[in-house]
Design an enzyme around this catalytic site. Sequence first.
Site, PDB file in Angstrom:
ATOM      1  N   LYS A 199       0.839  -1.206   0.000  1.00  0.00           N
ATOM      2  CA  LYS A 199       0.000   0.000   0.000  1.00  0.00           C
ATOM      3  C   LYS A 199       0.876   1.258   0.000  1.00  0.00           C
ATOM      4  CE  LYS A 199      -3.644   2.125   2.782  1.00  0.00           C
ATOM      5  NZ  LYS A 199      -4.558   1.967   3.913  1.00  0.00           N
ATOM      6  N   GLU A 205      10.582  -4.541   4.629  1.00  0.00           N
ATOM      7  CA  GLU A 205      10.697  -5.940   4.206  1.00  0.00           C
ATOM      8  C   GLU A 205      10.381  -6.084   2.718  1.00  0.00           C
ATOM      9  OE1 GLU A 205       9.052  -4.786   6.817  1.00  0.00           O
ATOM     10  OE2 GLU A 205       9.247  -6.128   8.545  1.00  0.00           O
ATOM     11  N   GLY A 255      -4.863  -2.409   5.330  1.00  0.00           N
ATOM     12  CA  GLY A 255      -4.053  -3.542   4.848  1.00  0.00           C
ATOM     13  C   GLY A 255      -4.717  -4.888   5.102  1.00  0.00           C
ATOM     14  N   ARG A 256      -5.179  -5.095   6.327  1.00  0.00           N
ATOM     15  CA  ARG A 256      -5.742  -6.416   6.665  1.00  0.00           C
ATOM     16  C   ARG A 256      -7.155  -6.601   6.139  1.00  0.00           C
ATOM     17  NH1 ARG A 256      -4.666  -3.213  10.814  1.00  0.00           N
ATOM     18  NH2 ARG A 256      -6.273  -2.552  12.278  1.00  0.00           N
ATOM     19  N   GLU A 341      -4.728  -7.582  15.145  1.00  0.00           N
ATOM     20  CA  GLU A 341      -4.233  -6.245  14.822  1.00  0.00           C
ATOM     21  C   GLU A 341      -5.383  -5.234  14.942  1.00  0.00           C
ATOM     22  OE1 GLU A 341      -2.386  -5.536  10.931  1.00  0.00           O
ATOM     23  OE2 GLU A 341      -0.582  -4.884  11.967  1.00  0.00           O
ATOM     24  N   HIS A 372      -4.555 -34.384  17.072  1.00  0.00           N
ATOM     25  CA  HIS A 372      -3.429 -35.212  17.519  1.00  0.00           C
ATOM     26  C   HIS A 372      -2.357 -34.365  18.168  1.00  0.00           C
ATOM     27  CE1 HIS A 372      -4.860 -38.946  15.605  1.00  0.00           C
ATOM     28  NE2 HIS A 372      -5.566 -38.057  14.914  1.00  0.00           N
ATOM     29  N   LYS A 481       9.382  -1.128  14.800  1.00  0.00           N
ATOM     30  CA  LYS A 481       9.903  -0.732  13.481  1.00  0.00           C
ATOM     31  C   LYS A 481      10.917   0.392  13.631  1.00  0.00           C
ATOM     32  CE  LYS A 481       5.749  -1.195  10.614  1.00  0.00           C
ATOM     33  NZ  LYS A 481       4.793  -0.439   9.803  1.00  0.00           N
TER      34      LYS A 481
END
Length: 516
Positions: A199, A205, A255-256, A341, A372, A481
């Site tokens: 965005k 990253e 974003g999410r 978030e 399991h 950050k």
Amino acid sequence: MPNLTQRATWQALTAHYRQVKDLHLRQLFADDSKRGERLAVEAGGLYLDYSKNRVTDETIRLLVALAEDCQLRDRIEVMFRGDKINLTENRAVLHTALRAPQTASVIVDGKNVVPEVHAVLDRMAEFSNRIRADKRIKNIVNIGIGGSDLGPVMAYEALRYYSQRNLTFRFVANVDGTDFAEATHDLIPAETLFIVASKTFTTQETMTNALTARQWIGNLPVHEHFVAISTNETEVKKFGIDPKNMFGFWDWVGGRYSMDSAIGLSTMIAIGPENFRAMLAGFHAMDEHYRTTPFEKNLPALMGLLGVWYTSFFGAETVAVLPYDQYLKRFPAYLQQLTMESNGKSVTLDGKRVDYQTGAIYWGEPGTNGQHSFYQLIHQGTKLIPCDFIGFAKSLNPTGAHHDLLMANLFAQSEALAFGKIADEPHRTFDGNRPSNTLLAERLTPEMLGKLVALYEHVVFTQGVIWNVGTFDQWGVQLGKVLAQQIVPELEASTEPTLRHDSSTNTLIRRYRQCR
Ligand code: G6Q
């Protein structure tokens, strides 16, 4: 506005909690032979059985009264019509406009945004069809992180059955060079298209990985091997991607909440524009259900309120999401970001510290694998873990008895959790009374995935309204950050830098420098 815990509707729930907290699901079912039929709702083929929750009719009535008191109905309208409800970033929150039909109108700053949304979708469709027909491109690598990664990965995995099988899809998110190396080691640059999804187009990253990708293609032309998805044309150009190879979106898409915007380009290339549009139609159907259905019959409102009940009254800390469908293997990871978030906040919208518990920890694995492993603790541990089971009546890959075995396990688990088993030996005793929702649909289709994701988006919204937190910002990811930016030069300095951190961080940095 009164503080949440001062509200009469909250206090009524607190009093009610004291009365019902020890009621056992065994008793509730014994007292009401139709409970399992009655406490169920459906929206567009998605069936929710919420009868195995520790609630009575009165609990639901009081939770709905709380929602009304917190003006959930109005707040939904305010979000859908595009008011700037993301207060700390002064932004509208309009992921619902991304799936609005062409005829709809959603006005932001005096302008109807729906035509633009559809114009981008049309460009994406044209591009996707071209790539799907292009014999040279065999690999699509999406580079993005957080909201620009988790949605695309989850949707690709969830809809893999519908995807074009001669294309390989990879997703690179981590700044750890291993992610890029492993995603590309068996690919040929001339056959690879990178989608740089960001965005802001400034995320450390993503830009680091995108630069590595640009080197990796060597002398091949960037415009043939890179497209960008962003709201930041200036940075896209600076990187060397022509804006005509850029797909835009808008600051009102968080974003999410962006997997159904241009961020979903990899999904569209994989499943084709028609399936992508079917997914959007599913999102929209759930939006309409949320917007128009009374809360007593409203899937996102009910699930959201049940979450508030367990988190804020029972003190449950987590929710396990347990999809009995291999294709949904990344769905819990996707929901972790969406829920945590969004509602992992401890001050209210007006900046006051909350005196109640907010956002739960979401986690999970596909069934039956989890059975399991960690189900032991859900069945017999000391923690209360409400579970969401998700299953489908029809398998996309019918294979012998597999599907009946899978679904038998789902039904058995929720039954065992709710009713338990009394045994002579303590180790073999199951107390039961462990609550769960079961979501059941006919088949995992693109449309159903859209409904499922929109369901949880609105669960999160419902809870955010009740808890009165800033669901659409994420200041909690900033501090780390900023500190990392300070530490990078300290790691890279050729001479011993002066370190001004605490003694732990200083020592770790020194030790790293010695060993690197
Ligand atoms: C999501 C967050 C966050 C964001 C990533 C990537 O709601 O804002 O996860 O999606 O930090 O950001 P960019 O898309 O700007 O690279």
